[in-house]
Design an enzyme around this catalytic site. Structure first.
Site, PDB file in Angstrom:
ATOM      1  N   GLU A   1      -5.288  -8.661   0.711  1.00 25.84           N
ATOM      2  CA  GLU A   1      -5.853  -8.330   2.032  1.00 25.84           C
ATOM      3  C   GLU A   1      -7.332  -8.036   1.885  1.00 25.84           C
ATOM      4  O   GLU A   1      -7.745  -7.329   0.967  1.00 25.84           O
ATOM      5  CB  GLU A   1      -5.221  -7.067   2.637  1.00 25.84           C
ATOM      6  CG  GLU A   1      -3.915  -7.254   3.322  1.00 25.84           C
ATOM      7  CD  GLU A   1      -3.428  -5.961   3.993  1.00 25.84           C
ATOM      8  OE1 GLU A   1      -4.268  -5.140   4.400  1.00 25.84           O
ATOM      9  OE2 GLU A   1      -2.206  -5.803   4.086  1.00 25.84           O
TER      10      GLU A   1
ATOM     11  N   GLU B   1       0.801  -1.225   0.000  1.00 21.74           N
ATOM     12  CA  GLU B   1       0.000   0.000   0.000  1.00 21.74           C
ATOM     13  C   GLU B   1       0.838   1.282   0.000  1.00 21.74           C
ATOM     14  O   GLU B   1       0.819   2.051   0.979  1.00 21.74           O
ATOM     15  CB  GLU B   1      -0.964  -0.006   1.186  1.00 21.74           C
ATOM     16  CG  GLU B   1      -1.938  -1.166   1.143  1.00 21.74           C
ATOM     17  CD  GLU B   1      -3.084  -1.026   2.148  1.00 21.74           C
ATOM     18  OE1 GLU B   1      -3.042  -0.128   3.001  1.00 21.74           O
ATOM     19  OE2 GLU B   1      -4.032  -1.816   2.054  1.00 21.74           O
TER      20      GLU B   1
END
Ligand code: FCB
Length: 469
Positions: free
Chosen positions: A381, A196
């Site tokens: 995720e 991320e």
């Protein structure tokens, strides 16, 4: 046949349901089965070093930006990740538990400052030994390790030299990636370069909410460009050093929905979409930064050097897509995107993070990403935090089970429509340190009593065990 023999004969899963009416309810959906996703689909659990390992200052580990940030009292509940879920000492039994829950893939990250306490240079052999033990134990148990190189815990010494704002990070990160691939690449095939980048550059270098707590537009832009360069360079080093590698990078994504079907709302949604979903993937695909749809990004030019356009490209084997919620937006005052999030309506379901439960957002963002020429998408995720309560050594987290089933159903829908989704990793294994929020939000499918480090498999863990059987 007595009762226990009877239960054994019909299988432990049913026995569990028999003893646990909450779980029996959740398992009632015989139509919804793992088989629908195909045999080659990867099912895994995702974790990260800082959130789980603890052991922050032993066996030669150097300080990371998160060690410093949390020990300075910057976390909401005043906690730190100094012990976290103590994975450093408990990896043996934890990985056995992971296997018992029928997961075959384990995603973890390397702690850069455990391996290179000074960021570069001297290698900490005890750190290398630790990851060797983790990897070897995975392989002995028949679990595939998936390694993330960078899940937010930069060595503090490198931050002191400017961290992600300093272009030298390209060299530091290359050295670190060379080390990891050479030490572990004989046994690890699945690699993720960054976790991320949008989250760690914006929260860490723009608004200062996360470590290292810096605020400013220039630090944000510099961090974006250097992270995008490292994303591609990391991919190249892995491909060069690891035979049969499977290389990805993990991007946070959220479907952006305009609050009204009016042009100015749609324009706001488009600007936000660039920032949240497009910024890190398009340069990797050779499309350059999406400056036309968000002119503010032209300021990145200041950090570009001749030849950088080429260096930003890398043909990843997969893109790790991480999705938790959707964002409804309207024109607003958030700088540069000039869009604000519209608060979820009264009837919206929220998780313990205040995130809106929006499984259809998963489907929509997958369809959006399907427009890019990607080889594979893996959900690296997805999960939810809810206020879990222990009753008689059980955690009946039916909300989490519903969340996961609804998101999986939307993934399956996209998959059946031809989106190349090859796997799903739930966030996360054992309750851990949730960054700025500390220990309050519990994302695990295994409950952790942080006082004793005692583990209790939640109903969602038992649900997975059955589902993956
Ligand atoms: C993601 C992070 C992960 C975890 C989850 C809840 O953005 O990658 O470490 O904190 O959110």
């Amino acid at each position: 046949m007595n009762r226990s023999e009877f239960l054994k004969s019909i299988g432990i899963g049913v026995a569990l349901c028999y003893a646990n009416p909450w779980l029996a309810e959740a398992m009632k959906d015989p139509e919804f089965s793992r088989v629908l996703f195909g045999d080659s689909f990867f099912w895994g659990i995702a974790t990260s070093a800082y959130q789980t390992e603890g052991a922050w200052n032993i066996d030669g580990k150097g300080e990371s930006i998160w060690d410093k940030f949390s020990n300075k009292g910057k976390i909401k509940d005043n906690s730190t990740g100094n012990v976290a879920s103590d994975f450093y000492h408990r990896y043996g039994s934890d990985l056995k538990l992971l296997k018992e829950l029928n997961f075959k893939n384990f995603r973890f990250s390397f702690s850069w400052s455990r391996l290179l306490p000074e960021g570069t240079g001297n290698v900490n052999t005890k750190g290398v030994d630790f990851y060797n033990r983790v990897i070897d134990q995975c392989l002995e148990l028949g679990i595939e390790p998936w390694a993330t190189l960078y899940h937010w815990d930069l060595p503090q010494v490198l931050e002191d030299k400017g961290g992600w704002t300093n272009r030298d990070i390209l060299g530091w990160f290359s050295e670190y990636t060379q080390l990891c691939t050479k030490k572990f690449g004989d046994r690890i095939h699945h690699w993720l370069v960054l976790n991320e980048p949008m989250a760690f550059t914006s929260l860490g270098y723009f608004i200062g909410m996360h470590a290292p707590g810096r605020i400013g537009i220039n630090s944000f832009l510099a961090a974006i460009h250097h992270a995008t360069l490292c994303q591609a360079e990391g991919g190249r080093i892995i491909r060069n050093n690891v035979a049969n590698s499977h290389i990805g990078t993990a991007l946070s994504c959220a479907f952006i929905e305009p609050y009204k079907a009016k042009p100015k709302f749609q324009r706001a949604a488009k600007r936000l979409d660039v920032m949240i979903n497009r910024l890190f993937i398009e340069p990797a695909l050779g499309m350059g930064y999406p400056m036309n749809d968000l002119p503010f990004l032209k300021k990145l030019d200041k950090f570009m050097k001749p030849g950088d356009e080429e260096k930003l490209k890398f043909d990843f084997d997969f893109i790790g897509l991480q999705n938790y919620y959707k964002i409804v937006t309207k024109p607003g005052i958030v700088p540069f995107v000039w869009a604000n999030q519209v608060k979820p309506g009264e009837n919206a379901k929220l998780t313990d993070m205040g995130w809106e439960v929006a499984p259809e957002g998963m489907y929509k963002i997958l369809k959006q990403f399907d427009k890019y020429p990607l080889k594979e998408i893996i959900i690296t995720e997805n999960g939810a935090s809810f206020p879990d309560i222990v009753i008689d050594e059980h955690v009946h987290d039916s909300q989490r089970i519903s969340f996961i089933k609804d998101y999986l159903a939307n993934i399956l829908k996209a998959k059946n429509e031809g989106v190349k989704i090859m796997g799903y990793f739930v966030w996360t294994f054992i309750d851990n340190f949730e960054w700025k929020e500390g220990f309050r939000p519990r994302f695990g499918i295994v409950f952790n009593d942080f006082k004793t480090q005692g583990r209790i498999v939640k109903d969602s863990g038992l649900w997975f065990k059955e589902f993956l059987k």
